[in-house]
Scaffold this motif. Sequence first.
Motif, short mmCIF file in Angstrom:
data_model
loop_
_atom_site.label_atom_id
_atom_site.label_comp_id
_atom_site.label_asym_id
_atom_site.label_seq_id
_atom_site.Cartn_x
_atom_site.Cartn_y
_atom_site.Cartn_z
N UNK A 85 47.46 78.26 57.30
CA UNK A 85 48.99 78.82 57.46
C UNK A 85 48.91 80.31 57.45
N UNK A 134 46.43 71.48 63.09
CA UNK A 134 47.01 70.11 62.84
C UNK A 134 45.98 68.88 62.67
N UNK A 135 44.90 69.07 63.38
CA UNK A 135 43.92 68.22 63.17
C UNK A 135 43.03 68.31 62.23
N UNK A 148 47.17 73.35 67.35
CA UNK A 148 46.80 72.05 67.44
C UNK A 148 45.49 71.71 66.72
N UNK A 167 44.23 69.27 59.46
CA UNK A 167 44.99 68.96 58.22
C UNK A 167 44.93 67.48 58.13
N UNK A 168 45.17 66.80 59.35
CA UNK A 168 44.86 65.25 59.46
C UNK A 168 43.76 64.76 58.82
N UNK A 201 49.38 59.73 56.26
CA UNK A 201 48.16 59.85 55.29
C UNK A 201 48.28 60.38 54.16
N UNK A 202 49.23 61.34 53.93
CA UNK A 202 49.23 62.04 52.70
C UNK A 202 50.90 61.87 52.40
N UNK A 226 53.03 69.50 52.45
CA UNK A 226 52.26 70.63 53.26
C UNK A 226 52.49 70.65 54.84
N UNK A 227 52.45 69.35 55.35
CA UNK A 227 52.46 69.28 56.80
C UNK A 227 54.17 69.54 57.16
N UNK A 264 51.98 66.17 65.30
CA UNK A 264 50.82 66.11 64.22
C UNK A 264 51.06 66.16 62.73
N UNK A 265 51.26 67.34 62.71
CA UNK A 265 51.46 67.72 61.33
C UNK A 265 52.30 66.65 60.48
N UNK A 277 57.13 76.86 59.48
CA UNK A 277 56.40 77.96 60.09
C UNK A 277 56.19 78.05 61.61
N UNK A 282 49.77 83.08 60.41
CA UNK A 282 50.92 83.93 60.43
C UNK A 282 50.13 85.44 60.58
N UNK A 301 50.76 62.97 60.30
CA UNK A 301 49.76 63.08 59.25
C UNK A 301 50.27 63.04 58.00
N UNK A 302 51.12 64.17 57.61
CA UNK A 302 52.17 63.91 56.38
C UNK A 302 52.56 62.68 55.97
N UNK A 341 45.31 72.50 54.29
CA UNK A 341 44.94 73.62 55.14
C UNK A 341 44.13 74.70 54.48
N UNK A 344 54.35 73.56 56.90
CA UNK A 344 53.94 74.16 58.22
C UNK A 344 54.69 74.03 59.48
N UNK A 346 52.50 64.58 49.59
CA UNK A 346 52.51 66.16 50.26
C UNK A 346 53.68 66.68 51.07
#
Lengths: 101, 475
Positions: free
Chosen positions: B124, B173-174, B170, B176-177, A52-53, A58-59, A44-45, A65, B128, A48-49, B182, A62, A56
């Motif tokens: 994020x 992530x949604x 999850x 973020x979308x 959609x973006x 960021x996704x 997903x991350x 991480x 953590x 989307x990155x 974030x 992440x 960036x």
Amino acid sequence: MTLSHYLALSGILFAIGLFGVLTRRNIIGILMSIELMLNAANINFVAFNRFLYPGQYLGHTTVIFVITLAAAEVVVGLALVMAIYKNLKSIYVEDYNILKG
Amino acid sequence: MSNLILLNPEIILACAGLLILLAGAFIGESRAKLLFHLGTISAAAVLGMIITQAAMSAYGMGTMWVLDPGAQLFKFVILAATVFTLLLSVNYSAIQPRHIGTYTALLLWASCGMMLLSGALDFIYLLISLELISISCFILTGFEQKNPRSAEGAIKYFLMGGLSTAVTIYGISLFYGATGTTNLLNYASSVDFHFGDPAYVMGMLFILVGFGFKISMVPFHFWAPDAYEGAPTPVTAYLSVASKLAALGAMMRIFTGVIPHYALNITLLIAVLAALTMTLGNLTALFQTNIKRLLAYSSIAQAGYMLIGLVVADPIGRESVFFYALAYLVTNMGAFAVAMVVAGKTGSYELDAYNGLAKRSLGLAIVMVMFLLSLAGIPPLVGFVAKFYVFASAVNSHQFLWLAVLGVLNSVVSVYYYMNIARRMFFTESKDPSAVETDMYTAGVIVITSAATLLMGLLPETFMRIVKDCVSFRI
């Protein structure tokens, strides 16, 4: 390939993972199902990155991480599985029934 | 501006944990208890730092985290719980001397994670800190390696915790979308709140589920009684107080502070869950025969009461949660300390162990009754003031009057199982009439917590003033 393809893939992965966590008897299987759910979030991350973006990062960051967190969590999880296996000689969750009430 | 200096308390605590871990590898088994003292001293020193920073208000690393009086109050509660837990652990025999360093270090790191969580403004960062808490707490729960109960509690906690983490990620992530960030502050200051966007709504609901696991909200509470029963008793006290309150603080910041009400109104959902949480917690506690399980279900019910303040979400509601957090800290810690002493003598956590306790050790029985009355919410103890505050905020809001009524009914139910223990202590006979001795450290914890329970109940205004000063979340 569009965003919806990726989202569908991640949604299916997440659902499979959730189903696995709820139905698996083998504790290693449950651990693997949790990993599937985490990877669904990673897809997903990134998707989307990318779609959609696109400007960036960021996704993508992440995801790094999340992968690290997942690895740390699995290490502890396997250690706990070892501990309970030494005590109860079983990796099936239905045998873990000392605690109830 | 990275403002890393604002993180000094957390950094110091984490470094102290590392040092203690290292020292644990070299120290002789006979002197290993020194490490508990080192841990206590470092936690207490950081507690002092937090108090000196109490009035500060600033952002760190862009807007990754925030330092505000609200976060400081939760850090205070967390560190106080850590100090109490370490003191309780000193004479807890199931922790082997060669593992004391690891145990203390993990406790300090878990506290560090909770302190980070209480100021988190970025998902994020929040993730953590949540993982730092979870991973440390999983190991702490399973710390009695030779005890199958401990291992089983830990594995159940781990599976549920891992599931909740996956669901939270999850959800993030949604989120973020839907929003492209974030960071909660970026989101809250944007023009478009994405309400009605299914990805956004689903994301927030998943995040709510993740927090629900952490604060043992019904229907995500299954792990709590098992983990609480299996864990070493000081860890149980720690989990039930610090971990729950830290997650509740973060939840309050996100769902009532940052996210505007008109963007996502899940108040009614949380209200229904709060009602379920307190009712189910109390009704199940009625049938427990093990003190740790009973206190576990009671702590689920207490989380339900605290959620009322979160539902109301106006300044009074928030104040009431803050005050409840202080009250819950001293009362629950004290109750677990007494349970530990009794189990240390009798070797059993069953309620039968409390038969005739008043004849064996009158002081212990009296303070236990005090803690139980406070948990049930009987005046003049702090539990009454805290509950009154929470219910008053619900009454004040008109809309949630039903929640206050339900809360009062629940309190009445809870008196039964709390007083059942008191009845056993005062009106039954024990087979073994020998006195129950309390060691110095545990006695210290019991004295402090019981004094606070009484004092905060008798002079609530002083503490309410502190809470009122802390209530602002800077967002």
